[in-house]
Design a protein around this motif. Structure first.
Motif, short mmCIF file in Angstrom:
data_model
loop_
_atom_site.label_atom_id
_atom_site.label_comp_id
_atom_site.label_asym_id
_atom_site.label_seq_id
_atom_site.Cartn_x
_atom_site.Cartn_y
_atom_site.Cartn_z
N ASP B 45 0.81 -1.21 0.00
CA ASP B 45 0.00 0.00 0.00
C ASP B 45 0.85 1.26 0.00
OD1 ASP B 45 -2.74 -0.21 -0.28
OD2 ASP B 45 -3.08 0.92 1.56
N SER B 46 2.08 1.17 0.47
CA SER B 46 2.98 2.32 0.43
C SER B 46 4.40 1.75 0.41
CB SER B 46 2.76 3.20 1.67
OG SER B 46 3.61 4.32 1.65
N VAL B 59 0.07 -12.56 -1.00
CA VAL B 59 -0.53 -11.68 0.00
C VAL B 59 -1.72 -12.34 0.68
CG1 VAL B 59 -1.76 -9.50 0.32
CG2 VAL B 59 0.27 -9.58 -1.13
N GLY B 61 -5.10 -11.72 2.59
CA GLY B 61 -6.08 -10.65 2.78
C GLY B 61 -6.32 -9.93 1.46
N SER B 62 -7.60 -9.62 1.18
CA SER B 62 -7.96 -9.09 -0.14
C SER B 62 -7.58 -7.64 -0.31
CB SER B 62 -9.46 -9.26 -0.35
OG SER B 62 -10.16 -8.66 0.74
N TRP B 63 -7.49 -6.91 0.79
CA TRP B 63 -7.09 -5.50 0.69
C TRP B 63 -6.58 -5.03 2.05
CZ3 TRP B 63 -10.03 -0.76 2.03
CH2 TRP B 63 -11.13 -1.04 2.85
N MET B 64 -6.16 -3.76 2.09
CA MET B 64 -5.49 -3.19 3.25
C MET B 64 -6.17 -3.49 4.59
SD MET B 64 -2.89 -1.40 4.12
CE MET B 64 -2.29 -0.09 5.13
N ALA B 65 -7.52 -3.31 4.65
CA ALA B 65 -8.22 -3.50 5.92
C ALA B 65 -8.03 -4.93 6.42
CB ALA B 65 -9.70 -3.18 5.76
N LYS B 66 -8.11 -5.88 5.48
CA LYS B 66 -7.96 -7.30 5.84
C LYS B 66 -6.50 -7.62 6.18
CE LYS B 66 -12.06 -8.86 5.52
NZ LYS B 66 -12.61 -8.66 6.82
N LEU B 68 -4.37 -5.69 7.51
CA LEU B 68 -4.12 -5.16 8.85
C LEU B 68 -4.79 -6.01 9.92
CD1 LEU B 68 -4.40 -1.34 8.15
CD2 LEU B 68 -2.43 -2.48 9.17
#
Lengths: 257, 219
Positions: B45-46, B59, B61-66, B68
Motif C-alpha cells: 500500500d505504500s 498476500v 487478505g484481499s485489501w489493506m483493511a484485511k 491489517l
C-alpha cells in the motif's frame, strides 16, 4: 434543534413484531452459513475469506480487542514530539477516499458548526465565532495507515477548550463528527481531551486551504491520519459508539499512534 | 545430598524435541506465515523500495483493511508464543545445550563441507555451527520484528522506541529487513527439512530419546 445525526424518518418499532418469523429464519440461515465456513478454512490458501466466516468474525473480535488494548496504552498526558518549523511540508499531502479534483469546498458564509448530543449550549457556530476562540499551534508528524508520513503545522482551538465552552459532558464516551464530504468519524473522549487534539483552522499559519478541510477540521497527534475528519459540519457528544467511514470497511477504530 | 543408587542426578533423558517445543514450533510456523503474508499486503500500500511490489498470490487478505486485521491479530500469537519459547529455551537450558558454543573454525569447517555437498545429518540431535548461527540469527530477527513492530504501531506512545530506531520510516525499513531475513531463513529451513525428512518427522513426533546433562550436573 433536531440532531443532524438522526435519520429524518424513524422506523416504527412495530415493524419488528410484524417480521419476527422472518428475522428468526434469517438467524437460522446465519447459523447454517457459520457451519459451512468450517469448510472455508480449507480455502485459506486462496487468501481471502468472506466477513461472515468464522475466521472473519474472529479477526473482527481481535480488532475490537485491539481497541481496548490501545485505550490502555493511551496516555492523556504524553505529548507527541514536535518538530522545527523548517521541516513543515507545504502544502500538506492530500488524502481522502476520492481525488483532490473532487473536493467540494464549503461556503464560508453559509457554513455552520452544528452541535448535538450531550452538550448544554447547542447553538450553531459561524466561521467568525470560531475565530474568536483561543488558539494552539502544533508542529507534529502526520502518519497515514498506509505507511507514509510528513511534518505538518496546525493551529486552532483545542477540542477540550471548545467542549468545555459549550458545556459538553466530558464524562461521555465518544465525540462524533459529521463532515461536508460524507465522512463520518468518531473518537474516544480521552483523545478528544488530549492537549494535542485541535479543531484546526490553519495550516502553516495560513487559513486552511479548501482541499485540507476549510473551514474546520480535526487534527490530533495521537491517531492515524484517517481519524482526522476534514470539513466538519457537526459535532455530537454521545455514549453510543458509531464507526467512521473506514472503520465500517474493517479498519481499526481506535487507530492510536 | 543423599541420592539413592538408582537416581542419576543431573542427567535427563527426554525426546530431542520435547512436546512444548513442538507445539510452539508449529504455532510459530502458522503465525509467521500469516505475519509475512499480511505484511506484504501492508507494504504494497505504500512501498519502501520504488518498483518493489509483492505479487498478489503471496498476500494474505484481499485489501489493506484485511491485511491489517490479520497482521494485528497474528502479532499477538507470534509475540506471546515467541515469549513462551524464549522463556522455555532459557529456563530449561535448551538454548545453551543446542546453540552454544559456536567457534569461528567450526563455522568455516561446516561451510566447506556444505560446499562439497557433504550434508552430514547422520546425527539429527546435534546442530552444526552453521545451523546454530542461523537459529540464533532468526531468533534475534524475530525479536527485532517485535521491537520494530511496536515502533511502527505506537510511534507516539512509544516515541522513545521509534526515536531509538532512527525514526518512523527507519523502523519500517528495519521491519522489512527483519521480514526478509526470516523469509530467507524459512526457505533454507524448509528446503533442508524436506531434504532430510527425518528432521521434519522429529519435529512432529519428538524424535529420538537423548540424554542431556542438566544444570545441576555442574554442581
Amino acid at each position: 434543534m433536531r440532531s443532524p445525526f438522526r435519520p429524518d424518518r424513524v422506523p416504527d418499532p412495530a415493524i419488528l413484531d410484524d417480521h419476527r418469523p422472518a428475522l428468526r429464519a434469517l438467524e437460522r440461515r446465519g447459523f447454517l452459513r457459520g457451519g459451512l465456513s468450517l469448510g472455508a478454512l480449507t480455502m485459506l490458501t486462496g487468501c481471502d475469506v468472506s466477513d461472515s466466516s468464522s475466521i472473519g468474525q474472529a479477526l473482527k473480535a481481535v480488532n475490537v480487542l485491539n481497541d481496548r488494548v490501545q485505550e490502555v496504552l493511551f496516555s492523556s498526558t504524553k505529548l507527541a514530539p514536535e518538530y522545527p518549523e523548517s521541516r513543515v511540508l507545504k502544502p500538506p499531502r492530500f488524502n481522502a477516499y476520492y481525488e483532490i479534483e473532487d473536493v467540494k469546498p464549503l461556503d464560508r458564509a453559509t457554513w455552520r458548526l452544528e452541535l448535538a448530543g450531550l452538550i448544554q449550549d447547542k447553538r450553531p457556530w459561524t466561521v467568525e465565532q470560531i475565530a474568536t476562540l483561543p488558539e494552539r499551534e502544533m508542529t507534529i508528524r502526520h502518519i497515514c495507515v498506509e505507511g507514509w508520513d510528513y511534518i505538518g503545522q496546525w493551529s486552532g482551538v483545542p477540542l477540550r477548550t471548545f467542549l468545555e465552552r459549550v458545556g459538553a459532558d466530558l464524562t461521555a464516551k465518544y465525540v462524533v463528527f459529521k463532515t461536508g464530504d460524507d465522512y463520518p468519524s468518531s473518537i474516544d473522549m480521552p483523545t478528544a481531551l488530549h492537549p494535542q487534539t485541535l479543531l484546526a483552522t490553519k495550516y502553516a499559519k495560513e487559513i486552511l486551504p479548501d482541499p485540507f478541510g476549510f473551514p474546520l477540521r480535526l487534527r490530533t497527534s495521537t491517531k492515524l491520519g484517517f481519524k482526522n475528519p476534514k470539513w466538519i459540519t457537526a459535532i455530537e457528544v454521545t455514549n453510543t459508539w458509531v464507526p467512521g467511514y473506514w472503520e465500517k470497511l474493517g479498519f481499526n477504530w481506535f487507530s492510536g499512534l | 545430598m543423599d541420592a539413592g543408587p538408582f537416581v542419576v542426578d543431573g542427567i535427563r533423558t527426554q525426546k530431542l524435541h520435547p512436546w512444548p517445543v513442538r507445539i510452539m514450533h508449529w504455532i510459530n510456523a502458522a503465525a509467521i506465515i500469516v505475519m509475512i503474508g499480511s505484511g506484504l499486503g501492508i507494504y504494497n500500500d505504500s512501498v519502501i523500495i520504488q518498483g518493489l511490489h509483492f505479487p498478489e498470490y503471496l498476500v494474505l487478505g484481499s485489501w489493506m483493511a484485511k491485511n491489517l486485521q490479520w497482521h494485528l491479530a497474528a502479532m499477538w500469537v507470534f509475540m506471546l508464543n515467541g515469549l513462551a519459547y524464549l522463556i522455555y529455551g532459557i529456563a530449561t537450558g535448551r538454548f545453551r545445550n543446542k546453540l552454544f558454543p559456536i567457534t569461528a573454525g567450526e563455522i568455516w569447517e561446516t561451510i566447506r563441507e556444505t560446499m562439497r555437498l557433504k550434508l552430514s545429518h547422520e546425527d539429527v540431535t546435534m546442530y552444526n555451527a552453521v545451523q546454530k548461527t542461523l537459529y540464533i540469527v532468526v531468533i534475534v530477527a524475530a525479536v527485532a520484528q517485535v521491537v520494530s513492530g511496536f515502533a511502527i504501531w505506537k510511534p507516539m506512545q512509544l516515541s522513545w522506541l521509534t526515536d531509538a530506531l532512527g525514526g518512523f520510516q527507519i523502523a519500517r525499513i528495519i521491519h522489512l529487513t527483519g521480514m526478509a531475513i526470516i523469509a530467507g531463513f524459512l526457505l533454507v529451513h524448509v528446503a533442508l527439512a524436506l531434504l532430510v525428512p527425518r528432521t521434519l518427522w522429529a519435529m512432529l513426533s519428538g524424535g529420538p530419546k537423548i540424554t542431556t546433562r542438566t544444570v545441576e550436573a555442574a554442581r
